[in-house]
Design a protein around this motif. Structure first.
Motif, PDB file in Angstrom:
ATOM      1  N   LYS A  19       3.038 -14.467   0.862  1.00 13.21           N
ATOM      2  CA  LYS A  19       2.644 -15.853   0.636  1.00 13.21           C
ATOM      3  C   LYS A  19       1.240 -15.933   0.031  1.00 13.21           C
ATOM      4  O   LYS A  19       1.000 -16.689  -0.905  1.00 13.21           O
ATOM      5  CB  LYS A  19       2.686 -16.612   1.969  1.00 13.21           C
ATOM      6  CG  LYS A  19       2.351 -18.075   1.869  1.00 13.21           C
ATOM      7  CD  LYS A  19       2.467 -18.734   3.227  1.00 13.21           C
ATOM      8  CE  LYS A  19       2.084 -20.192   3.172  1.00 13.21           C
ATOM      9  NZ  LYS A  19       2.102 -20.804   4.488  1.00 13.21           N
ATOM     10  N   GLU A  20       0.317 -15.128   0.562  1.00 16.28           N
ATOM     11  CA  GLU A  20      -1.087 -15.230   0.143  1.00 16.28           C
ATOM     12  C   GLU A  20      -1.538 -14.095  -0.774  1.00 16.28           C
ATOM     13  O   GLU A  20      -2.663 -14.109  -1.249  1.00 16.28           O
ATOM     14  CB  GLU A  20      -1.987 -15.261   1.389  1.00 16.28           C
ATOM     15  CG  GLU A  20      -1.704 -16.430   2.300  1.00 16.28           C
ATOM     16  CD  GLU A  20      -2.540 -16.406   3.573  1.00 16.28           C
ATOM     17  OE1 GLU A  20      -3.434 -15.544   3.706  1.00 16.28           O
ATOM     18  OE2 GLU A  20      -2.281 -17.253   4.448  1.00 16.28           O
ATOM     19  N   LYS A  21      -0.675 -13.108  -0.962  1.00 16.91           N
ATOM     20  CA  LYS A  21      -1.005 -11.916  -1.775  1.00 16.91           C
ATOM     21  C   LYS A  21      -2.331 -11.288  -1.351  1.00 16.91           C
ATOM     22  O   LYS A  21      -3.136 -10.872  -2.172  1.00 16.91           O
ATOM     23  CB  LYS A  21      -1.024 -12.249  -3.265  1.00 16.91           C
ATOM     24  CG  LYS A  21       0.353 -12.477  -3.839  1.00 16.91           C
ATOM     25  CD  LYS A  21       1.191 -11.229  -3.731  1.00 16.91           C
ATOM     26  CE  LYS A  21       2.555 -11.437  -4.363  1.00 16.91           C
ATOM     27  NZ  LYS A  21       3.489 -10.427  -4.000  1.00 16.91           N
ATOM     28  N   GLY A  22      -2.567 -11.280  -0.065  1.00 19.51           N
ATOM     29  CA  GLY A  22      -3.764 -10.640   0.468  1.00 19.51           C
ATOM     30  C   GLY A  22      -4.892 -11.607   0.763  1.00 19.51           C
ATOM     31  O   GLY A  22      -5.941 -11.210   1.244  1.00 19.51           O
ATOM     32  N   GLY A  23      -4.695 -12.883   0.435  1.00 25.75           N
ATOM     33  CA  GLY A  23      -5.714 -13.892   0.739  1.00 25.75           C
ATOM     34  C   GLY A  23      -7.048 -13.552   0.129  1.00 25.75           C
ATOM     35  O   GLY A  23      -7.168 -13.344  -1.088  1.00 25.75           O
ATOM     36  N   GLU A  24      -8.054 -13.466   0.962  1.00 33.34           N
ATOM     37  CA  GLU A  24      -9.415 -13.149   0.530  1.00 33.34           C
ATOM     38  C   GLU A  24      -9.467 -11.829  -0.246  1.00 33.34           C
ATOM     39  O   GLU A  24     -10.306 -11.646  -1.117  1.00 33.34           O
ATOM     40  CB  GLU A  24     -10.306 -13.065   1.781  1.00 33.34           C
ATOM     41  CG  GLU A  24     -11.718 -12.641   1.535  1.00 33.34           C
ATOM     42  CD  GLU A  24     -12.500 -12.403   2.824  1.00 33.34           C
ATOM     43  OE1 GLU A  24     -13.680 -12.049   2.718  1.00 33.34           O
ATOM     44  OE2 GLU A  24     -11.940 -12.573   3.924  1.00 33.34           O
ATOM     45  N   MET A  25      -8.532 -10.936   0.056  1.00 33.05           N
ATOM     46  CA  MET A  25      -8.514  -9.614  -0.567  1.00 33.05           C
ATOM     47  C   MET A  25      -7.513  -9.529  -1.715  1.00 33.05           C
ATOM     48  O   MET A  25      -7.147  -8.439  -2.143  1.00 33.05           O
ATOM     49  CB  MET A  25      -8.198  -8.551   0.496  1.00 33.05           C
ATOM     50  CG  MET A  25      -9.194  -8.506   1.639  1.00 33.05           C
ATOM     51  SD  MET A  25     -10.904  -8.343   1.088  1.00 33.05           S
ATOM     52  CE  MET A  25     -10.860  -6.759   0.318  1.00 33.05           C
ATOM     53  N   SER A  26      -7.087 -10.667  -2.256  1.00 38.91           N
ATOM     54  CA  SER A  26      -6.051 -10.670  -3.292  1.00 38.91           C
ATOM     55  C   SER A  26      -6.455  -9.875  -4.532  1.00 38.91           C
ATOM     56  O   SER A  26      -5.603  -9.275  -5.184  1.00 38.91           O
ATOM     57  CB  SER A  26      -5.655 -12.100  -3.672  1.00 38.91           C
ATOM     58  OG  SER A  26      -6.769 -12.784  -4.206  1.00 38.91           O
ATOM     59  N   SER A  27      -7.731  -9.836  -4.861  1.00 45.01           N
ATOM     60  CA  SER A  27      -8.147  -9.061  -6.041  1.00 45.01           C
ATOM     61  C   SER A  27      -7.829  -7.568  -5.863  1.00 45.01           C
ATOM     62  O   SER A  27      -7.624  -6.863  -6.846  1.00 45.01           O
ATOM     63  CB  SER A  27      -9.633  -9.260  -6.334  1.00 45.01           C
ATOM     64  OG  SER A  27     -10.414  -8.848  -5.239  1.00 45.01           O
ATOM     65  N   TYR A  28      -7.764  -7.110  -4.621  1.00 41.17           N
ATOM     66  CA  TYR A  28      -7.414  -5.721  -4.342  1.00 41.17           C
ATOM     67  C   TYR A  28      -5.912  -5.558  -4.065  1.00 41.17           C
ATOM     68  O   TYR A  28      -5.350  -4.506  -4.313  1.00 41.17           O
ATOM     69  CB  TYR A  28      -8.165  -5.199  -3.108  1.00 41.17           C
ATOM     70  CG  TYR A  28      -9.649  -5.087  -3.287  1.00 41.17           C
ATOM     71  CD1 TYR A  28     -10.210  -3.969  -3.894  1.00 41.17           C
ATOM     72  CD2 TYR A  28     -10.502  -6.086  -2.836  1.00 41.17           C
ATOM     73  CE1 TYR A  28     -11.588  -3.848  -4.043  1.00 41.17           C
ATOM     74  CE2 TYR A  28     -11.872  -5.977  -2.981  1.00 41.17           C
ATOM     75  CZ  TYR A  28     -12.409  -4.859  -3.584  1.00 41.17           C
ATOM     76  OH  TYR A  28     -13.770  -4.748  -3.738  1.00 41.17           O
ATOM     77  N   LEU A  29      -5.290  -6.589  -3.515  1.00 37.91           N
ATOM     78  CA  LEU A  29      -3.950  -6.418  -2.962  1.00 37.91           C
ATOM     79  C   LEU A  29      -2.816  -7.100  -3.732  1.00 37.91           C
ATOM     80  O   LEU A  29      -1.662  -6.910  -3.388  1.00 37.91           O
ATOM     81  CB  LEU A  29      -3.933  -6.917  -1.507  1.00 37.91           C
ATOM     82  CG  LEU A  29      -4.897  -6.216  -0.555  1.00 37.91           C
ATOM     83  CD1 LEU A  29      -4.865  -6.867   0.812  1.00 37.91           C
ATOM     84  CD2 LEU A  29      -4.574  -4.736  -0.446  1.00 37.91           C
ATOM     85  N   ILE A  30      -3.128  -7.890  -4.762  1.00 39.16           N
ATOM     86  CA  ILE A  30      -2.061  -8.606  -5.458  1.00 39.16           C
ATOM     87  C   ILE A  30      -1.064  -7.618  -6.078  1.00 39.16           C
ATOM     88  O   ILE A  30       0.140  -7.837  -6.057  1.00 39.16           O
ATOM     89  CB  ILE A  30      -2.615  -9.611  -6.492  1.00 39.16           C
ATOM     90  CG1 ILE A  30      -1.526 -10.606  -6.860  1.00 39.16           C
ATOM     91  CG2 ILE A  30      -3.184  -8.919  -7.712  1.00 39.16           C
ATOM     92  CD1 ILE A  30      -2.058 -11.887  -7.471  1.00 39.16           C
TER      93      ILE A  30
END
Length: 182
Positions: A19-30
């Motif tokens: 849902k959030e693709k890692g949220g705050e960490m999306s730049s690393y986890l998308i």
């Protein structure tokens, strides 16, 4: 909400990630890679410090006593993160508990770890039990007050050293006189 289990924990973590693709960490986890997961761990190391996070990290990285955690993570072989990448990208349907806990830390899933997640279900049950007990106590108190109000009106009409005469009125048409000898 249904019964909480290790399977629902895994599913909820994966659902939050998707849902959030890692949220705050999306730049690393998308689109996670082993290198990005390692970099995310390094970046979050001093930033995310919930109550059990140190245990989560120690379980995954197997830190030695007194070891500099930043250097220890930097030295970890990237292959250690491959199962996490496979799980997040859907190549595998499950992963180890240590990997799952690290993912929960990376995406800031709460409550974490699993023991706390399962405990929160217990806490919710406890709240229900406490509310039930409170309502039961209120009902018992009300019942007691209601029963007390049904006690007939009673008066001492005569008293001496040898006896007491009491009159009780049960209802408007019935009066009972009781004489008690002392």
């Amino acid at each position: 909400m249904g019964l909480k289990t290790s399977s629902t924990y895994r599913d909820e973590i994966l659902e939050k990630y998707k849902k959030e693709k890692g949220g705050e960490m999306s730049s690393y986890l998308i689109e996670p890679t082993r290198k990005q997961i390692k970099e995310a761990c390094l970046w979050l190391l001093d930033k995310r410090k919930e109550k059990y996070d140190d245990r989560i990290l120690s379980r995954f990285f197997k830190f030695k006593e007194g070891e500099n955690k930043m250097h220890a993570i930097e030295r970890v072989n990237g292959d250690k993160f491959k199962p996490i990448v496979n799980f997040l990208t859907g190549e595998t349907k499950s992963t180890t508990p240590a990997n799952l806990e690290l993912i929960s830390w990376l995406i800031d899933f709460r409550p974490r770890p699993l023991s706390v997640y399962l405990g929160s279900a217990y806490d919710a049950k406890e709240e229900v039990v406490q509310e039930y007990n409170h309502q039961r106590d209120q009902l018992l108190h009300f019942k007691k007050e209601t029963e007390l109000s049904k006690i007939p009106e009673t008066q001492v009409i005569h008293e001496n050293n040898k006896s007491i005469t009491i009159i009780s009125q049960i209802n408007p048409s019935l009066k009972i006189t009781t004489i008690v000898s002392l």
